[in-house]
Design an enzyme around this catalytic site. Structure first.
Site, short mmCIF file in Angstrom:
data_model
loop_
_atom_site.label_atom_id
_atom_site.label_comp_id
_atom_site.label_asym_id
_atom_site.label_seq_id
_atom_site.Cartn_x
_atom_site.Cartn_y
_atom_site.Cartn_z
N PRO A 2 0.78 -1.24 0.00
CA PRO A 2 0.00 0.00 0.00
C PRO A 2 0.82 1.29 0.00
O PRO A 2 0.25 2.37 -0.19
CB PRO A 2 -0.82 -0.09 1.30
CG PRO A 2 -0.06 -1.04 2.16
CD PRO A 2 0.62 -2.00 1.25
N LYS A 5 -1.28 2.77 -4.70
CA LYS A 5 -1.51 2.54 -6.13
C LYS A 5 -2.62 1.52 -6.43
O LYS A 5 -3.06 1.40 -7.58
CB LYS A 5 -0.22 2.04 -6.79
CG LYS A 5 0.85 3.10 -6.90
CD LYS A 5 0.42 4.19 -7.86
CE LYS A 5 1.27 5.43 -7.76
NZ LYS A 5 0.54 6.67 -8.00
N TYR A 60 4.08 9.25 -8.05
CA TYR A 60 3.03 9.37 -7.03
C TYR A 60 1.72 9.91 -7.64
O TYR A 60 0.64 9.39 -7.33
CB TYR A 60 3.50 10.28 -5.89
CG TYR A 60 2.68 10.14 -4.63
CD1 TYR A 60 3.07 9.28 -3.61
CD2 TYR A 60 1.48 10.84 -4.47
CE1 TYR A 60 2.31 9.13 -2.46
CE2 TYR A 60 0.71 10.69 -3.33
CZ TYR A 60 1.13 9.84 -2.32
OH TYR A 60 0.36 9.69 -1.19
#
Ligand code: APR
Ligand code: PHB
Length: 395
Positions: free
Chosen positions: A296, A300, A388
């Site tokens: 985690p 994503k 990100y």
């Protein structure tokens, strides 16, 4: 046996299946979702809550974005905490204006369920022993048992959106699918609490006691995590022990601002990297957690599920509109190229921020050097920021 027909049979009413159903319906493609659990059970699972812009766009396209835009929190950066201080990664500045949205997966799922119900689309909950037949031919069928009766659904295509433990991937004959897997030697203990977040952005902390994350669901609800040994059990962690451990892993300023309270939910999630290849078997397609799992760190999971659904919905729409198999044929390779990049990012971010049994003194020094480099080099920060916020699609 009662028998019916649809164009696309979708297995699983998690975010992947529901989003696919919505996008297909919008394009005039008839679909039925067959789910093992109840709707309440599906909504009870607490998962991550960071949406990439492309996921936001797809939810808008599916017509379910209204509440998300009202209640979601837009974040232009996040913080890395190490060595007793925090360092901001300015995603917005480094990526030419890209941002993410904080909006829980539970809320995404609820919005999709409400939209499906409002349209009167067909979802079969509590379907037991779902089985897929003849997906290597042109006329696949699904069968299941519900309320003591057997049911059959004929279709053109089957979408396996049934998560890591689902029946879809398991239905592929042995040797037809390759698995790549890494299980990490720790888990995340997560606590949900009705208290404001520590800071207005997320804090990812590398600490010698282990990783910690301060996240949120809303201005009044926080989600926090600490890395714990795999053998730990959530029931053995009192709220007080959790808050003490989290505080120890934060910089002094964050530790001071931490608002504690009784936990609303507390659970331990294992961390795993997993990919199944390919993602298409004749007329059966895998999407979301059925085909891949990421740890985690970096959030994503849901975003990758949405990116599969984006490719799959476009491919099926193209097939029905133009009888072209180009999108269907390209589906697996297209998805996997993006998936492997997200797998790499999630593995890298996990490796950088967690304490591994083999980390040792030199491992900690190397992590620290990489973190120092990351926050002081524009090139390194940019590489992190662009992963990100989510990598681009091929089309
Ligand atoms: N028959 C019918 N339904 C099934 C079966 C089965 N044999 N097996 C599993 N399911 C259902 C599950 O009950 C679940 O509701 O399929 C659904 C799969 O949902 P998810 O596990 O949420 O997977 P997905 O929709 O791909 O969502 C991916 O979930 O784990 C997170 O990080 C991940 O955010 C990502 C998201
Ligand atoms: C969460 O809010 O649950 C969350 C946020 C970011 C992550 C993982 C989980 O990287």
């Amino acid at each position: 046996m009662p028998s019916s027909r649809t164009q696309v049979a979708i297995i699983g009413a998690g975010p992947s299946g529901l989003l696919l159903g919505q996008l297909l319906h919008k394009a005039g493609i008839d679909n039925v979702i067959v789910e093992r659990q109840t709707g309440e059970y599906v909504l009870g699972r607490v998962r991550a809550g960071v949406l990439e812009q492309t996921t936001i766009d797809l939810l808008d396209e599916a017509g379910v974005g209204q509440r998300m835009h009202r209640e979601g929190l837009v974040h232009g950066g996040f913080e890395l905490s190490f060595g007793g201080a925090r360092h901001r990664i300015d995603m917005h500045g480094l990526t030419g204006g890209k941002q993410v949205m904080i909006y829980g997966q539970t809320e995404v799922t609820r919005d999709l369920m409400d939209a499906r119900a409002a349209l009167g689309l067909s979802t079969v909950y509590e379907a037991k022993s779902v089985a897929i037949h003849d997906f290597d031919g042109r006329h696949p069928t699904l069968t299941w048992r519900k309320d003591g009766a057997e049911h059959e659904l004929q279709c053109d295509f089957v979408a396996g959106c049934d998560g890591y433990h689902g029946v879809s991937r398991a239905s592929v004959p042995e040797g037809g699918v390759a698995h790549y897997e890494k299980v990490y030697p720790f888990g995340w203990l997560g606590v949900l609490v009705d208290q404001p977040p520590v800071s207005h952005e997320l804090i990812y902390s590398n600490h010698e006691r282990g990783f910690a994350l301060c996240s949120m669901r809303s201005p009044t609800r926080s989600r926090h995590y600490v890395q714990v040994p795999l053998e730990d059990r959530a029931e053995d962690w009192s709220d007080a022990a959790f808050w003490d451990e989290l505080r120890r892993r934060l910089d002094p300023r964050a530790a001071d601002s931490l608002m504690t309270g009784p936990s609303i939910e507390k659970s331990i999630a294992p961390l795993r990297s997993f990919v199944a290849e390919p993602m298409r078997f004749g007329r059966l397609f895998l999407a979301g957690d059925a085909a891949h799992i990421v740890p985690p760190t970096g959030a994503k999971g849901l975003n990758l599920a949405a990116s599969d659904v984006r490719y799959l919905s476009r491919a099926l729409i193209e097939f029905h509109a133009e009888r072209s198999e180009a999108g269907i044929d390209a589906y697996s390779d297209r998805c996997l190229r993006r998936i492997w990049k997200a797998e790499r990012f999630s593995w890298w971010f996990t490796s950088l921020t967690h304490r591994f049994p083999e980390t040792g003194a030199i491992g900690r020094k190397l992590q620290r050097a990489e973190l120092d480099y990351l926050v002081s080099s524009r090139a390194a920060s940019t590489a992190m920021a662009e992963n990100y916020v989510g990598l681009p699609f091929e089309d």
